[in-house]
Design an enzyme around this catalytic site. Sequence first.
Site: not given
Ligand code: CIR
Length: 277
Positions: A24, A66, A71-72, A91, A138, A166, A261, A267
């Site tokens: 993404l 992804d 971290e997410d 994700r 998100r 974020h 990205v 992350c």
């Molecule tokens: C996304 O759009 O979910 C991923 N391409 C990037 C996520 C980055 N996450 C973060 O910095 N915690």
Amino acid sequence: MASFGNFTHAIVRGIPASLVQEALRSSLCQVDLVKAQHQLQLHIGTLKDELGLQVVELPADESLPDCVFVEDCAVVCGDTALITRPGAPSRRKETKAMKSALQELNFKIVEMKDDTATLDGGDVLFTGREFFVGLSKRTNHRGIEILAGAFKDYPVSTLPVFEGLHLKSFCSMAGPDLIAFGSSEPAQKTLKILQQTGDHHYKTLILPDDAAANCVFMNLSGKGQVLLHCTPEEYPNSAKVFERLTDHLLFPVPNSEMSKVDGGLSCCSVLISKTGS
Ligand code: CIR
């Protein structure tokens, strides 16, 4: 608070080749996979070899473009690990490997099972005293409510994310009671609200570039205050601001490929404190 940033472990994940075409993103920049892998190895090497953290490396999964952005998938604090429900449906399956890794490390697992809730770890700023959580593309109110229920010992405040992916796309902790913030208008608007809503007064470190305000702070025994931050090649003006910090051991870490990205420095790891282990 005294132990804020006292990390012992990190969970990271490899980069699948599918990231290049399928991750993404908000821009059309082409990711150089070899360079991205090299940059991730430098990042992991810093955590492992320079800082002595125990690093758990999860394998890349080609079906999850992804998945490097670990971290997410989890918010870890004290003995509890909240497994998130990422905002992007593509994700959601990333959390499975993260949950197993955190179970192995004996965390009390809380899962975000409500299918109306969404939360990405990139929206969660823990200051050592309280949580600020970004209401973003998100993360929604229900996700924040579940986070507050999982970490009842700490106050939780919601902050608006006016622009970008974020909350931590433009801020992060840079020291004990020191928050790094980008200088764009939307970032500064969020900072103002943070200052009005928080339980505590924090010092701020203002960076010319929003993306550079995503740094990684640790307070490690034997090392003291450590900061992973942007390189002078990527953000020369912001790097100068970091270079003026005299209390920190500084590690510039390249992140140009992940940033294409929308990934910040923070992350690529879930940092964990397991003192006494
Ligand atoms: C996304 O759009 O979910 C991923 N391409 C990037 C996520 C980055 N996450 C973060 O910095 N915690």
